[in-house]
Design a protein around this motif. Structure first.
Motif, mmCIF file in Angstrom:
data_model
loop_
_atom_site.group_PDB
_atom_site.id
_atom_site.type_symbol
_atom_site.label_atom_id
_atom_site.label_comp_id
_atom_site.label_asym_id
_atom_site.label_seq_id
_atom_site.Cartn_x
_atom_site.Cartn_y
_atom_site.Cartn_z
ATOM 1 N N UNK A 283 12.830 13.490 -0.052
ATOM 2 C CA UNK A 283 13.216 12.650 -1.186
ATOM 3 C C UNK A 283 14.515 13.171 -1.785
ATOM 4 N N UNK B 51 17.886 4.541 -7.233
ATOM 5 C CA UNK B 51 18.689 3.464 -7.808
ATOM 6 C C UNK B 51 18.084 2.911 -9.081
ATOM 7 N N UNK B 52 16.772 3.026 -9.209
ATOM 8 C CA UNK B 52 16.152 2.589 -10.467
ATOM 9 C C UNK B 52 16.732 3.387 -11.615
ATOM 10 N N UNK C 137 15.689 6.064 -1.791
ATOM 11 C CA UNK C 137 16.901 5.390 -2.281
ATOM 12 C C UNK C 137 16.597 4.379 -3.382
ATOM 13 N N UNK C 138 15.526 3.584 -3.223
ATOM 14 C CA UNK C 138 15.305 2.564 -4.253
ATOM 15 C C UNK C 138 14.855 3.197 -5.561
ATOM 16 N N UNK D 185 17.465 11.831 -0.013
ATOM 17 C CA UNK D 185 17.788 10.449 -0.423
ATOM 18 C C UNK D 185 18.452 10.462 -1.789
ATOM 19 N N UNK E 179 22.045 11.579 -1.618
ATOM 20 C CA UNK E 179 22.935 10.526 -1.098
ATOM 21 C C UNK E 179 23.255 9.519 -2.190
ATOM 22 N N UNK F 158 9.823 9.785 1.030
ATOM 23 C CA UNK F 158 11.274 9.705 1.268
ATOM 24 C C UNK F 158 11.756 8.283 1.537
ATOM 25 N N UNK F 159 10.904 7.440 2.145
ATOM 26 C CA UNK F 159 11.415 6.112 2.485
ATOM 27 C C UNK F 159 11.629 5.270 1.235
ATOM 28 N N UNK F 160 10.967 5.680 0.128
ATOM 29 C CA UNK F 160 11.224 4.936 -1.110
ATOM 30 C C UNK F 160 12.295 5.624 -1.935
#
Lengths: 332, 292, 385
Positions: free
Chosen positions: C102, C83-84, C79-80, C105, C108, C75-77
């Motif tokens: 995940x 966005x990819x 957003x990035x 995220x 969002x 989950x901590x990855x």
């Protein structure tokens, strides 16, 4: 002469970074912001590791605490006020650092590393297992906080470019602050403690106090990075406090070089770019899905080849001609 | 609490602790004797488990053996692997600082996980409990205790006894203990320190792999199983005192009990209990229970 | 197999792009391609692409261009990674993911960038609850649904007391809450809810406690490696024959090979089962096995397959013009999906309203027994739509 060269180099870099938004796409802009946040995070750890000789494997806790602070205390219906959210986040991180640091600094070497890890794991489990932070699914930060004086909105960071400059400003201010700190008497004391704590104690310094203050400051700055991270994507998750995050930022500091302050920034840039590169399908095709392998091998190769990190590369080249000296005593 | 239930929970704690000891003993040996922080130790546990899964059909087919033979084959292979790894990679870490060791072995974890993914894939697998151990012992009126878990405890105790005997009664053990106390002296006494280290490392890897192999039937075999074990192992090693097998044993037992009873009495704080234990012990004995 | 698909789709897109009215529809998969859930990610993608292939490689006359990112169930990855796909690859539709954290995220990022998101698995109640939004849909389930269905079944069986057990995380809580709701509505009582930290798999202490509590039944939510181990441990502790174990379908889905004899006879509830024996399901299974001979058709493949159907429903309504977002989303929301699981519609919050089936493990199959609850809709508590 060297000073002028360095100043020119810095100005060129600054100009480059500031001009980036005009030709980079939204995605790459976001990537650069992420790099800046991690650079800030790594700088804060550099104060502990490179400057004071305190190797912490629990730095992610302070990053995460600040991130959760701003997320939990931001209102759901509108923007919060950064004037108290940012200092509040920093203070929350510092408070945890003061308490855990006072206890952890009674140990040394590998035990210190493990105790910092333990405290970070405790914070991790609080967010992971209790209802405090929404558990493993994480929580949202709905609106980016703004700087507000009464009714007057001084600064709103919703715009991507504004946020970019804001993050850059935070990074530069932190860097400046740490550079000045290390040039001060306090910084000299820290250097002395790193080199030989016994001698400093013999000279009459209360080393515990110095170490604790450095620890609290470093962890507070990690809180700044955590604040920015939470605000950037609006989503926080307990994994931000996991030991893998602590390991990653430590890797950045070591890869970049512990000898120089800016080694941390270099390490953050290098590591993030490495990860992007290895995951890029354009460069590696199908093998990009196996990027853990290439990344792991790269880490091993880099750490093996660059014992002083990237920042130490010029020194390493210079020393090549001279005979190898017996490996220096490592600060334990 | 019902006395029968209490007994069972104690058995659970002891069994968990003994298995932890098996893995942690390898780690503390490597750390204590060779001074290497090896983050990839959890990967050896995983390798042992995956080997047990992958080799079982092959052992049955070509060697006509069952579970015990599979485990023995795993241990032998792991020893060979350890010997090779030390020569190829770890021997370069002795002169490095601890931090570099941490990072290089961290990179090694990534490499092992990805290799595992390429070779065996990402599925979760079960390893069947051998039929002669598949029964249960009746304890109380509702609950039974699996015989296999008693078997695990037995194996761990046997290995611990074997380790104790080797360390105190054999030449090899003497050299190991001497090497732990003073590495340079050993070298000047004419003992081949490199070979000694290679053997010790191979033993450490074999211990972790053995733990993984015998735990595989009860823990199942899945990606990331090494990481979970790694962190707890480090906690055990640090609580016990780095390099002390005795300490690792005691610490493993402590962790086993704290974790087991913590889950029963404080389920919300269960994850934190072990770390609280470590922090508490380190604050009174900053170098672990048994200083080396 | 996947490679051939992607290249075929791309080749088709390139070859025929001259003829289509709009550029190809860009679909971005954010799924786990590594780690424990890798198989699920693969199944979802296969299911999705199978449907597109059945429509001749196009959806509503539009070519489909695929992008994918491995979310590593981290989950901590999230957003990035999201966005990819959204910013770097510029996808029109997001399809993902398996892990609920995940998915949060991803939701969002989708909301912030106004991208349509179809979730082919993650069951976090919040996504179609307080965080519901016009552009987010699910082709799978909410964690509450299988739990609620099982509670009804347990009450029907005459069980009066139950103990629930799961990991201490949102999915476990939502599932066991669902069970508790219907079980207690029918007069039963959940005497204790046991948890252990995620992803801990040392179940022995809690199994001992279950034995001491002596409930009529145990309801559990575990998935993946935890499910395998729990079922094995439950049987090894001798509880299987004395206290019936119920679970959400994930307890026995995709895990039967590893669980072996310890899972036989277990009853679970899910929105899919083996042996449904409807013409639609039979055809789906036949096609799936033909195209992916190494993998059995499972609920994840069905969810991916239906995600493609939902997308097609939306695209048909706007004639392939993805820029008409509102019309497309309204069409998806009001669609009736002819799924291999049976027909289903979507609630206002975007979650499937579907039949929940009771299944029993027989051999290596989760055999359909009966419909546990018909047309069950997640109450979408907190959703403002």
């Amino acid at each position: 002469m060297r000073f002028i060269l360095r100043a020119i180099l810095l100005l060129v870099l600054l100009a480059l970074v500031l001009s980036l938004p005009s030709f980079a796409t939204s995605y790459y802009l976001g990537l650069v912001v992420k790099i800046m946040i991690y650079a800030l995070f790594a700088l804060s750890l550099q104060l502990l590791v490179g400057c004071t000789g305190l190797v912490s494997l629990g730095h992610s806790a302070f990053f995460g605490i600040a991130a959760y602070f701003v997320t939990l205390l931001s209102p759901e219906s509108g923007a919060g006020n950064m004037l108290w959210l940012l200092p509040g986040a920093i203070l929350a991180a510092m408070a945890y650092a003061a308490v855990t640091g006072a206890l952890a600094l009674r140990t040394k070497g590998i035990y210190f590393i493990m105790v910092t890890l333990a405290f970070a794991q405790m914070a991790y489990y609080v967010f992971h297992d209790t209802a405090l932070g929404g558990g493993t699914d994480g929580i949202y930060l709905y609106f980016r906080p703004e700087i507000r004086l009464g009714d007057w909105v001084v600064l709103n960071i919703d715009d991507q470019f504004v946020f970019y400059v804001f993050t850059l400003a935070c990074l530069l201010l932190t860097w400046l602050f740490l550079a000045l700190l290390m040039r001060s008497r306090f910084g000299a004391a820290l250097t002395g403690i790193r080199v030989n704590e016994q001698r400093m104690r013999a000279a009459g310094f209360s080393t515990f106090k110095y170490k604790l203050i450095a620890y609290v400051i470093g962890c507070g700055l990690a809180g700044v990075a955590g604040f920015l991270y939470a605000v950037k994507d609006g989503y926080v998750n307990p994994e931000l406090l996991a030991w893998e995050q602590s390991g990653l930022v430590l890797l950045m500091v070591i890869l970049g070089g512990m000898g120089r302050l800016w080694g941390a920034v270099l390490g953050a840039v290098a590591l993030t770019l490495l990860q992007e590169v290895f995951q890029s399908h354009a460069l590696f095709g199908e093998f990009a899905s196996r990027w853990h392998l290439t990344f792991g091998l790269a880490i091993i190769a880099l750490v093996a080849a660059l014992p002083q990190g990237l920042a130490g590369l010029p020194d390493q080249w210079r020393n090549r001609r001279r005979p190898k000296s017996i490996s220096s005593a490592s600060a334990q | 609490m019902d006395p029968a239930i209490l007994l069972i929970q104690c058995l659970n704690a002891v069994q968990y602790g003994l298995l932890l000891f098996l893995v942690a003993s390898g780690l503390t040996l490597i750390f204590g004797i060779m001074g290497i922080i090896n983050l990839a130790h959890g990967s050896f546990y995983m390798i042992g488990a995956y080997m047990a899964f992958a080799l079982q059909p092959l052992v049955a087919q070509y060697l006509g053996g069952g579970f015990v033979l599979t485990v023995l084959v795993c241990v032998v292979l792991a020893t060979v692997l350890g010997y090779f790894l030390e020569w190829a990679f770890y021997s370069y870490l002795y002169t490095r600082e601890h931090l570099q060791q941490v990072l290089m072995t961290y990179g090694l974890i990534l490499v092992f996980e990805e290799l595992r993914s390429i070779i065996v894939g990402n599925d979760v697998h079960g390893v069947p409990v051998p039929s002669w151990l598949a029964g249960s012992v009746r304890l109380g009126d509702v609950m039974t205790y699996p015989v296999y878990r008693l078997f695990i405890s037995l194996v761990c105790i046997l290995v611990a006894a074997l380790m104790f005997w080797v360390l105190t009664r054999t030449r090899l053990g003497m050299m190991i203990r001497a090497g732990a106390s003073n590495r340079e002296m050993i070298n000047s006494l004419g003992i081949d320190i490199n070979r000694l280290f290679r053997i010790v490392f191979a033993i450490g890897v074999a211990l972790a792999a053995l733990a993984g192999a015998i735990a595989a039937p009860v823990s199942s075999v899945y990606p990331g199983m090494g990481n979970a074990v790694l962190i707890i192992c480090f906690v055990v090693v640090v609580i016990g005192g780095i390099g002390s097998i005795k300490g690792a044993f005691l610490a493993a037992m402590l962790v086993g009990f704290v974790d087991t009873f913590g889950q029963v009495f404080f389920p919300a704080a269960a994850g934190v209990m072990v770390y609280l234990l470590m922090a508490a012990i380190l604050l009174f004995k900053p170098e672990g229970l048994f200083k080396h | 197999m996947k490679k051939i698909f992607t290249h075929t789709a791309l080749a088709a897109a390139l070859a025929l792009s001259a003829g289509s009215a709009f550029a190809a529809v860009k679909v971005g998969f954010m799924l786990p391609y590594s780690g424990t859930y890798a198989k699920l990610g693969e199944a979802i993608e296969n299911g999705f692409k199978l449907y597109v292939q059945e429509q001749g490689g196009k959806l509503a006359g539009q070519e489909v261009q695929y992008f994918k990112v491995d979310d590593e169930s981290n989950p901590s990855k999230g957003p990035e990674n999201a966005n990819r796909l959204i910013k770097r690859d510029g996808v029109d539709i997001l399809v993902g993911t398996v892990h609920s954290g995940v998915a949060m995220a991803l939701a969002k990022a989708a909301n912030d960038s106004d991208t349509t998101l179809i979730i082919p698995n993650a069951g976090a109640d919040a996504i179609t609850g307080p965080l519901c939004s016009k552009n987010v849909f699910r082709s799978s389930f909410s964690n509450w649904q299988p739990g609620y269905a099982m509670g009804a079944v347990a009450a029907e069986n005459g069980d009066k007391t139950a103990v629930t057990i799961s990991w201490n995380y949102a999915a476990g809580k939502e599932s066991t809450d669902g069970f508790k709701e219907s079980f207690e509505k029918a007069g039963g009582k959940v005497i204790k809810h046991l948890t252990l930290p995620f992803p801990n798999v040392e179940f022995q202490p809690l199994l001992t406690e279950i034995a001491s509590l002596k409930p009529d039944a145990v309801y559990t939510f575990f998935a993946g490696g935890g499910a395998v181990k729990f079922v094995q441990d439950y049987a090894a502790a001798g509880l299987k024959d004395s206290i019936p174990l119920y679970g959400a379908g994930f307890l026995t889905d995709g895990t039967l090979e590893a669980q072996g004899a310890s899972a036989q006879g277990l009853q679970t509830t899910l929105h899919y089962a083996d042996g449904l024996d409807t013409p639609r399901d039979n055809k789906f299974r036949e096609d799936y096995i033909k195209n992916f001979p190494q993998l059995p058709p499972d609920v994840y493949a069905v969810q991916g397959y239906d995600a493609a159907q939902m997308l097609e429903a939306g695209l048909k309504a706007v004639d392939g013009d993805v820029s008409k977002k509102d019309a497309m989303r309204d069409a998806i929301r009001s669609a009736k999906i002819d799924s291999p699981r049976g027909e289903f519609t979507l609630s206002k919050a975007g979650n499937p309203v579907q039949d929940m089936y009771l299944r029993k493990v027989e051999g290596d199959k989760n055999q359909f027994v009966k419909i546990a609850v018909e047309k069950l809709a997640d109450p979408a508590r907190g959703c403002k739509l």
